[in-house]
Design a protein around this motif. Sequence first.
Motif, PDB file in Angstrom:
ATOM      1  N   THR A  29       0.818  -1.206   0.000  1.00 36.82           N
ATOM      2  CA  THR A  29       0.000   0.000   0.000  1.00 36.82           C
ATOM      3  C   THR A  29       0.852   1.256   0.000  1.00 36.82           C
ATOM      4  OG1 THR A  29      -1.829  -1.100   1.142  1.00 36.82           O
ATOM      5  CG2 THR A  29      -1.752   1.307   1.286  1.00 36.82           C
ATOM      6  N   THR A  30       1.791   1.346   0.933  1.00 39.14           N
ATOM      7  CA  THR A  30       2.590   2.568   1.073  1.00 39.14           C
ATOM      8  C   THR A  30       3.526   2.785  -0.117  1.00 39.14           C
ATOM      9  OG1 THR A  30       4.171   1.321   2.452  1.00 39.14           O
ATOM     10  CG2 THR A  30       2.461   2.596   3.588  1.00 39.14           C
ATOM     11  N   SER A  31       4.136   1.725  -0.622  1.00 39.34           N
ATOM     12  CA  SER A  31       5.053   1.879  -1.757  1.00 39.34           C
ATOM     13  C   SER A  31       4.290   2.274  -3.018  1.00 39.34           C
ATOM     14  CB  SER A  31       5.857   0.596  -1.988  1.00 39.34           C
ATOM     15  OG  SER A  31       5.014  -0.492  -2.303  1.00 39.34           O
ATOM     16  N   PHE A  32       3.103   1.700  -3.210  1.00 38.17           N
ATOM     17  CA  PHE A  32       2.275   2.055  -4.369  1.00 38.17           C
ATOM     18  C   PHE A  32       1.949   3.550  -4.340  1.00 38.17           C
ATOM     19  CE2 PHE A  32      -0.805   0.463  -7.619  1.00 38.17           C
ATOM     20  CZ  PHE A  32      -1.480   1.649  -7.863  1.00 38.17           C
ATOM     21  N   ILE A  33       1.472   4.027  -3.199  1.00 37.62           N
ATOM     22  CA  ILE A  33       1.056   5.424  -3.098  1.00 37.62           C
ATOM     23  C   ILE A  33       2.235   6.369  -3.309  1.00 37.62           C
ATOM     24  CG2 ILE A  33       0.149   7.188  -1.514  1.00 37.62           C
ATOM     25  CD1 ILE A  33      -1.701   5.012  -0.380  1.00 37.62           C
ATOM     26  N   ARG A  34       3.394   6.032  -2.757  1.00 36.20           N
ATOM     27  CA  ARG A  34       4.574   6.888  -2.948  1.00 36.20           C
ATOM     28  C   ARG A  34       5.007   6.912  -4.412  1.00 36.20           C
ATOM     29  NH1 ARG A  34       6.103   4.712   2.428  1.00 36.20           N
ATOM     30  NH2 ARG A  34       6.032   6.470   3.894  1.00 36.20           N
ATOM     31  N   ASN A  35       4.977   5.764  -5.068  1.00 36.93           N
ATOM     32  CA  ASN A  35       5.326   5.708  -6.490  1.00 36.93           C
ATOM     33  C   ASN A  35       4.321   6.484  -7.338  1.00 36.93           C
ATOM     34  OD1 ASN A  35       7.666   4.170  -6.223  1.00 36.93           O
ATOM     35  ND2 ASN A  35       6.541   2.233  -6.301  1.00 36.93           N
ATOM     36  N   LEU A  36       3.055   6.412  -6.951  1.00 34.57           N
ATOM     37  CA  LEU A  36       2.012   7.141  -7.674  1.00 34.57           C
ATOM     38  C   LEU A  36       2.206   8.646  -7.522  1.00 34.57           C
ATOM     39  CD1 LEU A  36      -0.608   7.173  -9.320  1.00 34.57           C
ATOM     40  CD2 LEU A  36      -1.874   6.917  -7.173  1.00 34.57           C
ATOM     41  N   LEU A  37       2.530   9.086  -6.328  1.00 28.55           N
ATOM     42  CA  LEU A  37       2.771  10.506  -6.097  1.00 28.55           C
ATOM     43  C   LEU A  37       3.962  11.003  -6.915  1.00 28.55           C
ATOM     44  CD1 LEU A  37       2.178  10.781  -2.249  1.00 28.55           C
ATOM     45  CD2 LEU A  37       0.822  11.854  -4.045  1.00 28.55           C
ATOM     46  N   LYS A  38       4.990  10.179  -7.021  1.00 23.26           N
ATOM     47  CA  LYS A  38       6.162  10.529  -7.822  1.00 23.26           C
ATOM     48  C   LYS A  38       5.757  10.721  -9.287  1.00 23.26           C
ATOM     49  CE  LYS A  38      10.743   8.838  -9.168  1.00 23.26           C
ATOM     50  NZ  LYS A  38      11.691   7.680  -9.101  1.00 23.26           N
ATOM     51  N   PHE A  39       4.912   9.834  -9.781  1.00 22.73           N
ATOM     52  CA  PHE A  39       4.443   9.909 -11.164  1.00 22.73           C
ATOM     53  C   PHE A  39       3.620  11.178 -11.381  1.00 22.73           C
ATOM     54  CE2 PHE A  39       0.950   9.197 -14.155  1.00 22.73           C
ATOM     55  CZ  PHE A  39       1.643   8.843 -15.303  1.00 22.73           C
TER      56      PHE A  39
END
Length: 252
Positions: A19-29
Amino acid sequence: MRKKIIIANWKMNHDFYETTSFIRNLLKFIFERKIYHKKKIIISPSFPFLHISNQIIQGTTLNIAAQNIHYMDNGSYTGEVSASMLKSIGIQKIILGHSERKKYFIETNDILFKKIQKGLQYNFDIIFCIGETLIERETKKHFLIIKKQLEETIFKFSLKYIHHFIIAYEPIWAIGTGNTAYPEEIKKMHEYIRFLFKKKYGENISNNISILYGGSINDINAKNIFSINNVDGGLIGNASLKIEKFLTIIQS
């Protein structure tokens, strides 16, 4: 003016790390592609990870939604989560009426009406799901079913509450099956839903309420579905679990 809305409904998937890694990667995108005002992106993780998810997205354009609430504030309801609990951790959006809740937890229109009441009491924005079964469509009852679902839930509320709603049309026979409705079927149903809101609340509300499609949207068919008139985005299930697929859907 209606904004394009993309909602990732993760259902009972993704652990803490995922969950946390997905959201951080999404924010980066989102930052790299400067997707700030073009569309609204909402992530709906499982209950245990709502708090950390909401902390991660603070100060960004990303939004977090819960997948359900109970219609009581507290009490002997083992395993349930109340609106007041969610509000206390800063959650402001909820999904109600998903077809899987109706199927597995026997949520009726009456129960959903009470959940909407509670959600509005706590000033939540509500992503409300409506849709018909395969039998209801094959017997030509799909328009009547959609009308009934709205009349027994949202349409019981006055005009002042309608800005809290996002509608998600999800033909139940398409959820998780890999099947999607034909473009003409989607077009006609979205037009009909908008017509019902116009008839009930007037043209201004009808023109401004967002109506999403949900029903096996993926990275391959998203662009075609989003190009259909009156489709304002999507409620994405399985295809939102993989970041590569979800990013493609956002770009669509």
